[in-house]
Design a protein around this motif. Structure first.
Motif, PDB file in Angstrom:
ATOM      1  N   PHE B 143      64.583  22.898  34.575  1.00 59.32           N
ATOM      2  CA  PHE B 143      63.836  23.189  35.774  1.00 59.32           C
ATOM      3  C   PHE B 143      63.030  24.450  35.704  1.00 59.32           C
ATOM      4  CE2 PHE B 143      66.026  19.425  37.218  1.00 59.32           C
ATOM      5  CZ  PHE B 143      65.044  18.697  37.699  1.00 59.32           C
ATOM      6  N   PHE B 144      63.641  25.394  35.251  1.00 57.31           N
ATOM      7  CA  PHE B 144      63.005  26.535  35.116  1.00 57.31           C
ATOM      8  C   PHE B 144      61.903  26.836  34.043  1.00 57.31           C
ATOM      9  CE2 PHE B 144      62.755  31.245  33.425  1.00 57.31           C
ATOM     10  CZ  PHE B 144      62.999  31.669  34.715  1.00 57.31           C
ATOM     11  N   GLY B 145      61.767  25.786  33.338  1.00 51.88           N
ATOM     12  CA  GLY B 145      60.591  25.609  32.369  1.00 51.88           C
ATOM     13  C   GLY B 145      59.315  25.063  32.785  1.00 51.88           C
ATOM     14  N   ILE B 146      59.361  24.551  34.038  1.00 50.17           N
ATOM     15  CA  ILE B 146      58.520  23.844  34.596  1.00 50.17           C
ATOM     16  C   ILE B 146      57.485  24.675  35.259  1.00 50.17           C
ATOM     17  CG2 ILE B 146      57.627  22.052  36.260  1.00 50.17           C
ATOM     18  CD1 ILE B 146      60.154  20.586  35.748  1.00 50.17           C
ATOM     19  N   PRO B 147      56.245  24.857  34.969  1.00 48.01           N
ATOM     20  CA  PRO B 147      55.405  25.853  35.540  1.00 48.01           C
ATOM     21  C   PRO B 147      55.167  25.519  36.932  1.00 48.01           C
ATOM     22  CG  PRO B 147      54.171  24.814  33.626  1.00 48.01           C
ATOM     23  CD  PRO B 147      55.454  24.213  33.740  1.00 48.01           C
ATOM     24  N   VAL B 149      52.934  26.018  39.576  1.00 51.83           N
ATOM     25  CA  VAL B 149      51.755  25.453  40.194  1.00 51.83           C
ATOM     26  C   VAL B 149      51.518  23.904  39.704  1.00 51.83           C
ATOM     27  CG1 VAL B 149      49.143  25.699  40.627  1.00 51.83           C
ATOM     28  CG2 VAL B 149      50.608  27.550  40.765  1.00 51.83           C
ATOM     29  N   LEU B 150      51.509  23.978  38.381  1.00 52.25           N
ATOM     30  CA  LEU B 150      51.360  22.581  37.566  1.00 52.25           C
ATOM     31  C   LEU B 150      52.350  21.529  38.145  1.00 52.25           C
ATOM     32  CD1 LEU B 150      50.057  23.517  34.073  1.00 52.25           C
ATOM     33  CD2 LEU B 150      48.563  22.927  36.267  1.00 52.25           C
ATOM     34  N   GLY B 151      53.426  22.004  37.918  1.00 48.49           N
ATOM     35  CA  GLY B 151      54.629  21.060  38.248  1.00 48.49           C
ATOM     36  C   GLY B 151      54.546  20.560  39.775  1.00 48.49           C
ATOM     37  N   THR B 153      51.832  20.540  41.680  1.00 50.97           N
ATOM     38  CA  THR B 153      50.599  19.721  41.844  1.00 50.97           C
ATOM     39  C   THR B 153      50.704  18.142  41.350  1.00 50.97           C
ATOM     40  OG1 THR B 153      49.343  21.646  41.186  1.00 50.97           O
ATOM     41  CG2 THR B 153      48.013  19.650  41.004  1.00 50.97           C
ATOM     42  N   VAL B 154      51.478  18.098  40.305  1.00 46.88           N
ATOM     43  CA  VAL B 154      51.651  16.824  39.642  1.00 46.88           C
ATOM     44  C   VAL B 154      52.525  15.783  40.599  1.00 46.88           C
ATOM     45  CG1 VAL B 154      52.794  15.379  37.961  1.00 46.88           C
ATOM     46  CG2 VAL B 154      51.310  17.515  37.149  1.00 46.88           C
ATOM     47  N   VAL B 155      53.600  16.588  41.340  1.00 46.57           N
ATOM     48  CA  VAL B 155      54.358  15.544  42.027  1.00 46.57           C
ATOM     49  C   VAL B 155      53.715  15.620  43.393  1.00 46.57           C
ATOM     50  CG1 VAL B 155      56.698  15.644  43.374  1.00 46.57           C
ATOM     51  CG2 VAL B 155      56.447  16.935  41.210  1.00 46.57           C
ATOM     52  N   VAL B 157      50.465  15.138  43.873  1.00 49.05           N
ATOM     53  CA  VAL B 157      49.329  14.359  43.721  1.00 49.05           C
ATOM     54  C   VAL B 157      49.969  12.753  43.524  1.00 49.05           C
ATOM     55  CG1 VAL B 157      47.363  13.538  42.525  1.00 49.05           C
ATOM     56  CG2 VAL B 157      47.785  15.866  42.925  1.00 49.05           C
TER      57      VAL B 157
END
Lengths: 308, 302
Positions: B143-147, B149-151, B153-155, B157
């Protein structure tokens, strides 16, 4: 060596799990991309089927993920968009823009952050120290997009020191202001970490010994204190390089730099799964690689870690 | 709100009830904090922010998105409207007051949940070690490895039509790792201390050792990070709103107001300045509070 191998083996499952999680999340995005591709005119059923076959959309998620990762590692293929353009080609032009932005921000963080941190530590409790502490706290508290817009208006528009948007002037002109904005948050952390670390080390026995031996102050600071104080900084700056790549989403939007961040944000909103997966996979790779390098470097710099 | 109360009060009454010892870590910290001006300034700002979040009608003239007049759209500050009007011609002061709730609630809720996860996983992993610890550590790494803002945003959206609680869940999902790592490290540091051995020798069970002995002695740094974390979460939530993937109209939040302001701020700076000011003051207060509490808890600095 054993430490390095162990660390490498730990990174592999983390990489697989993180990328799979992202892959699964992206494919949970609503809407059917094939239907979206068709536009207003409905496609015949057999064409739909053929397209779904082609993009492996009928296979279970885990198989799709496996095929995708095989493509990435065996052929360096990041997949293709639903309009048939390879993702790697789409990113090729944009990649360098984000890299230039991130490197500019990173160097800014490194040089100015460490400089301010050392200055504050050496002048502990005096005006310069208070100013650095207050300034960095403030920078951390203001959201990055507010910093961005304010800098754009004041430094770019009103004072005309920097171009306000776009990449017309190339590097460094067009990247200085966005780089400083992107790096401002990290800079504040680096300065504070450096300060704490230097202050702690200035009280260490070996510094007292060096001073007692009659060594010049500049040498005590430069050779003895700084060397030991900067070890924690390696960790932060390594991890932060990955963060900068991701943080570029906001900065690229404000300064209209057509980099990866802007592309991926558009793609999320247009539900272009392949692009999002491609970019995020790359980012996670960079992030994990940076972490790995940092840990290895840390082991070299501080033997206690390696042997611990 | 809960967290703030805890932050202010835990320093004073907790040691009396749990240990009956004057001069405990938290009591000393409270004595130190009492004399710090910064502590009282940030507490005062946070009390106002919490009051605005809990009872917006005490401060605002109108309800959220009420009494708007499009003819007044984007008018600057003047008579009748201290902060001017927003794009829809609503009284900006009222809108900003109503925006407080989303930020404060999400910031505090995310941190409380993340802190609970961190305490449970950190205690279990750090205390028992072995396979359980390895699994927890690897999941944390994932979970630490997920960026961020991007992570997020994906969830966001992927699940449109989300409210405050959905935002909270997403931010918890991406934000529990830092505190968990820290907690685990703290637990490992005190796990083999003499008082823990003594408790074990006296026949205390694992649960009792963890809750009564290890937890109180490992919590302080995690607690400080939690306070700083509230500020970071508020800032992160505003960023997601600003990008247009967080809360949506007709919800009212500072991030949304800044999202609207981005197109007009060059000609109408008040649209950007006022919500940014409130946002910054709140985030700054949490950060300063965390900083002074850390200084007060750190015996090395005395």
């Amino acid at each position: 060596m054993r430490y390095a191998v162990q660390r490498l083996l730990q990174a592999v499952p983390v990489f697989v799990a993180t990328t799979f999680l992202i892959y699964a999340m992206v494919w949970a995005l609503p809407g059917d991309p094939i239907l979206a591709l068709a536009g207003d005119k409905p496609l015949p059923e057999n064409v739909l089927q053929a397209l779904r076959e082609h993009y492996h959309l009928n296979d279970p998620l885990i198989v799709q993920y496996g095929l995708y990762m095989a493509g990435v590692f065996l052929r360096g293929d990041l997949g293709e968009t639903f309009t048939g353009q390879p993702v790697s080609e789409l990113l090729a032009d944009r990649w360098s823009i984000t890299a230039q932005l991130a490197v500019t921000a990173w160097v800014f963080e490194l040089v100015v952050g460490i400089g301010l941190g050392v200055l504050a530590a050496l002048r502990r409790g005096r005006l310069a120290d208070t100013a650095v502490l207050a300034g960095t706290t403030f920078v951390i508290a203001v959201p990055v997009f507010v910093v961005g817009y304010t800098a754009q208006i004041v430094l770019g528009l009103n004072l005309g020191l920097f171009p306000t948007a776009g990449t017309d002037e190339g590097w460094p002109g067009s990247y200085l202001l966005p780089g400083m904005v992107l790096g401002s948050f990290g800079l504040a952390y680096v300065a504070r970490l450096t300060r704490t670390s230097v202050v702690e080390n200035l009280r260490a026995d070996y510094v007292r010994t060096a001073t007692a031996k009659g060594m010049r102050r500049s040498r005590v600071i430069g050779r003895h204190t700084l060397r030991n104080s900067l070890i924690p900084m390696v960790t932060y700056l390594g991890v932060d390089f990955g963060n900068l790549m991701a943080g570029a989403v906001v900065t690229e939007g404000i300064f209209n730099l057509p980099g990866i961040g802007q592309q991926v944000f558009q793609s999320i909103q247009l539900q272009e799964g392949p692009v999002v997966v491609g970019v995020t996979t790359l980012l996670v790779m960079i992030f994990i690689l940076a972490n790995l390098l940092v840990d290895l470097l840390y082991g070299v710099l501080d033997p206690r870690i390696r042997r611990g | 709100m809960v967290d703030l109360k805890a932050a202010v009060e835990s320093a004073a009454p907790e040691p009396e009830t749990s240990r009956q010892v004057r001069g405990s870590l938290w009591h000393d910290a409270w004595l130190e904090l009492r004399g710090r001006v910064l502590f009282w300034i940030s507490v005062a700002i946070l009390l106002v922010a919490c009051a605005m979040a809990a009872f917006p009608s005490l401060f605002a003239r109108f309800g959220p998105n009420e009494q708007c007049n499009l003819r007044m759209s984007k008018k600057g500050p003047g008579a009748g409207a201290l902060f001017g009007y927003d794009l829809q011609g609503c009284d900006y002061w009222s809108q900003i007051v109503h925006g407080t709730r989303a930020s404060v609630l999400i910031g505090v809720a995310v941190t409380v949940f993340a802190l609970l996860i961190a305490i449970v996983l950190g205690l279990l992993g750090g205390y028992y070690g072995g396979t359980l610890d390895a699994i927890i550590a690897r999941v944390t790494d994932v979970f630490f490895g997920i960026p961020f803002v991007l992570g997020a945003t994906v969830v966001l959206v992927a699940f449109p039509g989300h409210g405050i609680w959905a935002m909270t869940s997403v931010l918890v999902l991406l934000g529990w790792t830092t505190m968990t790592r820290l907690m685990r490290g703290q637990v490992i540091a005190v796990r083999d201390a003499d008082y823990v051995q003594a408790a074990r020798a006296l026949g205390a069970g694992d649960l009792r050792i963890m809750v009564r002995h290890i937890l109180p002695n490992s919590l302080a740094p995690v607690f400080v990070v939690a306070m700083l974390n509230v500020g970071n979460v508020i800032s992160g939530e505003a960023t997601l709103d600003y990008l247009g993937v967080g809360l949506q109209y007709p919800q009212v939040s500072w991030g949304l107001q800044l999202n609207v302001a981005q197109s007009f701020f060059a000609a109408y700076p008040h649209l950007l300045v006022f919500p940014a000011m409130f946002l910054t003051a709140t985030v700054l207060s949490f950060l300063l509070l965390g900083d002074v509490v850390r200084d007060a808890l750190d015996p090395k600095l005395r």
